[in-house]
Design a protein around this motif. Sequence first.
Motif, PDB file in Angstrom:
ATOM      1  N   LYS A   1       0.206   9.594  16.366  1.00 37.13           N
ATOM      2  CA  LYS A   1       0.973   9.885  17.582  1.00 37.13           C
ATOM      3  C   LYS A   1       0.075   9.910  18.821  1.00 37.13           C
ATOM      4  CE  LYS A   1       4.468  12.565  15.094  1.00 37.13           C
ATOM      5  NZ  LYS A   1       5.157  13.882  14.968  1.00 37.13           N
ATOM      6  N   TYR A   2      -1.090   9.285  18.704  1.00 38.07           N
ATOM      7  CA  TYR A   2      -1.982   9.232  19.862  1.00 38.07           C
ATOM      8  C   TYR A   2      -1.365   8.392  20.987  1.00 38.07           C
ATOM      9  CZ  TYR A   2      -5.697  10.809  16.660  1.00 38.07           C
ATOM     10  OH  TYR A   2      -6.460  11.507  15.767  1.00 38.07           O
ATOM     11  N   LYS A   3      -1.674   8.760  22.212  1.00 42.03           N
ATOM     12  CA  LYS A   3      -1.379   7.926  23.370  1.00 42.03           C
ATOM     13  C   LYS A   3      -2.700   7.317  23.796  1.00 42.03           C
ATOM     14  CE  LYS A   3       2.608  10.632  24.856  1.00 42.03           C
ATOM     15  NZ  LYS A   3       3.217  11.437  25.956  1.00 42.03           N
ATOM     16  N   ARG A   4      -2.888   6.041  23.508  1.00 43.78           N
ATOM     17  CA  ARG A   4      -4.218   5.465  23.637  1.00 43.78           C
ATOM     18  C   ARG A   4      -4.702   5.375  25.083  1.00 43.78           C
ATOM     19  NH1 ARG A   4      -0.942   0.824  23.024  1.00 43.78           N
ATOM     20  NH2 ARG A   4      -1.607  -1.018  24.203  1.00 43.78           N
ATOM     21  N   ASP A   5      -3.792   5.397  26.050  1.00 44.34           N
ATOM     22  CA  ASP A   5      -4.210   5.368  27.452  1.00 44.34           C
ATOM     23  C   ASP A   5      -4.403   6.770  28.028  1.00 44.34           C
ATOM     24  OD1 ASP A   5      -1.545   6.034  27.330  1.00 44.34           O
ATOM     25  OD2 ASP A   5      -0.949   4.819  29.051  1.00 44.34           O
ATOM     26  N   GLN A   6      -4.304   7.796  27.154  1.00 41.80           N
ATOM     27  CA  GLN A   6      -4.485   9.177  27.613  1.00 41.80           C
ATOM     28  C   GLN A   6      -5.441   9.977  26.728  1.00 41.80           C
ATOM     29  OE1 GLN A   6      -0.706  11.178  28.191  1.00 41.80           O
ATOM     30  NE2 GLN A   6       0.277   9.308  28.953  1.00 41.80           N
ATOM     31  N   ASP A   7      -5.433   9.720  25.415  1.00 47.22           N
ATOM     32  CA  ASP A   7      -6.186  10.545  24.468  1.00 47.22           C
ATOM     33  C   ASP A   7      -7.563   9.966  24.171  1.00 47.22           C
ATOM     34  OD1 ASP A   7      -4.062  12.326  24.180  1.00 47.22           O
ATOM     35  OD2 ASP A   7      -3.145  11.126  22.591  1.00 47.22           O
ATOM     36  N   THR A   8      -8.471  10.856  23.817  1.00 49.11           N
ATOM     37  CA  THR A   8      -9.793  10.468  23.326  1.00 49.11           C
ATOM     38  C   THR A   8      -9.915  10.940  21.878  1.00 49.11           C
ATOM     39  OG1 THR A   8     -10.794  10.600  25.521  1.00 49.11           O
ATOM     40  CG2 THR A   8     -12.280  10.729  23.637  1.00 49.11           C
ATOM     41  N   TYR A   9     -10.260  10.037  20.975  1.00 47.60           N
ATOM     42  CA  TYR A   9     -10.389  10.404  19.566  1.00 47.60           C
ATOM     43  C   TYR A   9     -11.412   9.500  18.891  1.00 47.60           C
ATOM     44  CZ  TYR A   9      -6.983   6.546  19.027  1.00 47.60           C
ATOM     45  OH  TYR A   9      -6.327   5.337  19.090  1.00 47.60           O
ATOM     46  N   ALA A  10     -11.990  10.015  17.802  1.00 52.80           N
ATOM     47  CA  ALA A  10     -12.958   9.268  16.991  1.00 52.80           C
ATOM     48  C   ALA A  10     -12.697   9.599  15.532  1.00 52.80           C
ATOM     49  CB  ALA A  10     -14.387   9.634  17.389  1.00 52.80           C
ATOM     50  N   ASN A  11     -12.305   8.595  14.748  1.00 53.20           N
ATOM     51  CA  ASN A  11     -11.930   8.798  13.353  1.00 53.20           C
ATOM     52  C   ASN A  11     -12.739   7.876  12.443  1.00 53.20           C
ATOM     53  OD1 ASN A  11      -9.915  10.359  14.530  1.00 53.20           O
ATOM     54  ND2 ASN A  11      -8.340   8.783  14.304  1.00 53.20           N
ATOM     55  N   ILE A  12     -13.124   8.393  11.284  1.00 52.47           N
ATOM     56  CA  ILE A  12     -13.789   7.584  10.269  1.00 52.47           C
ATOM     57  C   ILE A  12     -13.039   7.761   8.960  1.00 52.47           C
ATOM     58  CG2 ILE A  12     -15.473   9.416   9.739  1.00 52.47           C
ATOM     59  CD1 ILE A  12     -17.485   7.093   9.202  1.00 52.47           C
ATOM     60  N   SER A  13     -12.738   6.636   8.289  1.00 57.72           N
ATOM     61  CA  SER A  13     -11.862   6.666   7.118  1.00 57.72           C
ATOM     62  C   SER A  13     -12.478   5.944   5.928  1.00 57.72           C
ATOM     63  CB  SER A  13     -10.506   6.011   7.431  1.00 57.72           C
ATOM     64  OG  SER A  13      -9.840   6.669   8.479  1.00 57.72           O
ATOM     65  N   PHE A  14     -12.143   6.444   4.744  1.00 55.92           N
ATOM     66  CA  PHE A  14     -12.399   5.757   3.484  1.00 55.92           C
ATOM     67  C   PHE A  14     -11.053   5.632   2.777  1.00 55.92           C
ATOM     68  CE2 PHE A  14     -13.278   6.219  -1.170  1.00 55.92           C
ATOM     69  CZ  PHE A  14     -13.774   4.937  -1.364  1.00 55.92           C
ATOM     70  N   ALA A  15     -10.680   4.414   2.378  1.00 54.97           N
ATOM     71  CA  ALA A  15      -9.366   4.184   1.781  1.00 54.97           C
ATOM     72  C   ALA A  15      -9.482   3.153   0.666  1.00 54.97           C
ATOM     73  CB  ALA A  15      -8.371   3.713   2.841  1.00 54.97           C
ATOM     74  N   GLY A  16      -8.433   3.072  -0.154  1.00 52.72           N
ATOM     75  CA  GLY A  16      -8.473   2.085  -1.225  1.00 52.72           C
ATOM     76  C   GLY A  16      -7.264   2.166  -2.122  1.00 52.72           C
ATOM     77  N   LEU A  17      -7.303   1.372  -3.194  1.00 53.07           N
ATOM     78  CA  LEU A  17      -6.221   1.352  -4.175  1.00 53.07           C
ATOM     79  C   LEU A  17      -6.741   0.886  -5.526  1.00 53.07           C
ATOM     80  CD1 LEU A  17      -5.138  -1.823  -4.823  1.00 53.07           C
ATOM     81  CD2 LEU A  17      -4.406  -1.607  -2.456  1.00 53.07           C
ATOM     82  N   SER A  18      -6.038   1.294  -6.568  1.00 51.78           N
ATOM     83  CA  SER A  18      -6.281   0.811  -7.923  1.00 51.78           C
ATOM     84  C   SER A  18      -4.932   0.483  -8.533  1.00 51.78           C
ATOM     85  CB  SER A  18      -7.006   1.874  -8.752  1.00 51.78           C
ATOM     86  OG  SER A  18      -7.228   1.420 -10.072  1.00 51.78           O
ATOM     87  N   SER A  19      -4.637  -0.819  -8.629  1.00 49.54           N
ATOM     88  CA  SER A  19      -3.316  -1.283  -9.058  1.00 49.54           C
ATOM     89  C   SER A  19      -3.449  -2.043 -10.370  1.00 49.54           C
ATOM     90  CB  SER A  19      -2.697  -2.180  -7.974  1.00 49.54           C
ATOM     91  OG  SER A  19      -1.424  -2.640  -8.376  1.00 49.54           O
ATOM     92  N   LYS A  20      -2.867  -1.513 -11.432  1.00 51.75           N
ATOM     93  CA  LYS A  20      -2.948  -2.143 -12.749  1.00 51.75           C
ATOM     94  C   LYS A  20      -1.763  -3.075 -12.974  1.00 51.75           C
ATOM     95  CE  LYS A  20      -6.613   0.205 -13.726  1.00 51.75           C
ATOM     96  NZ  LYS A  20      -7.934  -0.451 -13.785  1.00 51.75           N
ATOM     97  N   ASN A  21      -2.021  -4.150 -13.727  1.00 50.68           N
ATOM     98  CA  ASN A  21      -0.968  -5.108 -14.086  1.00 50.68           C
ATOM     99  C   ASN A  21      -0.279  -5.667 -12.848  1.00 50.68           C
ATOM    100  OD1 ASN A  21       0.346  -6.527 -16.195  1.00 50.68           O
ATOM    101  ND2 ASN A  21       2.153  -5.241 -15.950  1.00 50.68           N
TER     102      ASN A  21
ATOM    103  N   PHE B   1     -10.976   2.421  27.116  1.00 52.24           N
ATOM    104  CA  PHE B   1     -11.238   1.366  26.139  1.00 52.24           C
ATOM    105  C   PHE B   1     -11.100   1.900  24.710  1.00 52.24           C
ATOM    106  CE2 PHE B   1     -15.362   3.386  26.616  1.00 52.24           C
ATOM    107  CZ  PHE B   1     -15.851   3.430  25.308  1.00 52.24           C
ATOM    108  N   LEU B   2     -11.067   0.959  23.752  1.00 54.22           N
ATOM    109  CA  LEU B   2     -11.022   1.246  22.317  1.00 54.22           C
ATOM    110  C   LEU B   2     -11.961   0.288  21.601  1.00 54.22           C
ATOM    111  CD1 LEU B   2      -7.963   1.811  20.005  1.00 54.22           C
ATOM    112  CD2 LEU B   2      -9.517  -0.071  19.513  1.00 54.22           C
ATOM    113  N   ILE B   3     -12.638   0.799  20.549  1.00 58.23           N
ATOM    114  CA  ILE B   3     -13.442  -0.051  19.689  1.00 58.23           C
ATOM    115  C   ILE B   3     -13.211   0.395  18.246  1.00 58.23           C
ATOM    116  CG2 ILE B   3     -15.469   1.432  20.009  1.00 58.23           C
ATOM    117  CD1 ILE B   3     -15.583  -2.386  19.482  1.00 58.23           C
ATOM    118  N   ALA B   4     -13.002  -0.575  17.343  1.00 57.37           N
ATOM    119  CA  ALA B   4     -12.758  -0.260  15.934  1.00 57.37           C
ATOM    120  C   ALA B   4     -13.423  -1.314  15.068  1.00 57.37           C
ATOM    121  CB  ALA B   4     -11.258  -0.204  15.640  1.00 57.37           C
TER     122      ALA B   4
END
Length: 455
Positions: A282-302, A332-335
């Motif tokens: 729900k960030y407003k990118r032209d108003q908010d300042t934030y810095a996030n770091i994520s680790f994500a993934g999946l394990s899908s069988k069959n 600005f934004l950088i990802a």
Amino acid sequence: MKKVALSALAAAMISGVVSADALTLYSDPKTGQVYTTPGEGRVEMGDFIDAKTVDLQMRDMESKGSEYQEKMKKYVNVKSKAKTLEFSGTHYFGLTSNNYGSENYNGGDKSTGFELRRNYLQVKAYFNDKDYFRVTMDTTKELESSTTYATMYAKYAYLYLDEVLPYTGVEIGIAHRPWIDYEEHNSWYFRSINKVILEDKFSVAAGASGASKNVGPDVLNSADLGVNFKTKTDYFSSELGIFNGEGYHADKAANNQQNSSDLSFEWRLTGHILGNGTKVGKYKRDQDTYANISFAGLSSKNHKDNSVVVDDAAEYDRNAYWFHFVYNQPEFLIAAQYDVSKDEVQRTNAETKLKMWSVNAEVRPFQDWTVLARYDNLKTEYSNDATKNANDVGDADQFIYGIAYAYNKNVNFILSGKTVDAKDKSAFTRVDATTTTLGDALDKQSYMLTTEVKW
């Protein structure tokens, strides 16, 4: 209805009479006499109006009540067992021009036309302030899509229950998978012109005898049947889900559970360096300042591709993981992200590994204006096919660039371009029987004019 309307009008009109035409009376407690002026020993009794004034006002009220009834005839009653119904829509409409192939064979194929890239109609039925059932219907027709025009399907259909665990809610049904929605609402805000790298097919080339080839990761999509637990705190947020694994719009792959009890386990773990994790999504990118770091993934069988039939020899296990970082401030934004996905065919143990990285940025030089850019790099490795490795099968670069203008809070306009540079050197036969390399056939230059509407 009439009594309710008249009661409302009566309250308003009588209050108006009291303030405008009221007479304040006073009484002497010792003698019981009533006076119109204050004096020593006199007690205020209140404001009064005469019976004639009340009668006139009641007649006027009845007349206005009739007018109210006439106005209400123009509206339709909506009945629901929910406390509140919330309606919304998201629509991406665009004009696209595609140019395929390199100059090695006369510039390749071309196509130009209008696209309905997204057409969401959504309703949330709230049972209280936080728990609800959501249904989102979608009709989509892109220039390169082979699906029936404007076919409608359910993108989301889930029950959300808040605080089933501390700081944690749960979606049950056709729910969000943990990653795509996060990236699209925190770092890549331009789904209307291109999907995020993990969901993307960079380019598709039509071949002879109806065959076609594509390049692009196409690892996962945004929704699937299952459950998704969503946690939010100031410095940490997460999504942990269990799903069928093929996604909400799979065709033959939806039969996966017919011959298997294997499911897909998927996750996102995010640290919020600046401590605003409760606002994730729900960030407003032209108003908010934030810095996030994520680790994500999946394990899908069959796992199965959409074209694979049940019990086919091409069934495989898919495991993937990725790291993602985003920093945003109003100017600005950088990802950036690094992703690895590995498919292992069950009957042969043959592996296909995708290694990819992506970086995207926004600069906002003036109010309502955004300059955007993105670069994707994809490398494919085959464990048992040296020829594919030598021919760079599956390797490609993608460049996206554009400028966006926020017309108002509901409407955005975007002018953008995209360049795909496919590396595949293996032979490919086009529909017209011309033989070229697949990389030449998959090379692509696109230009888009896009209108986003949200309400």
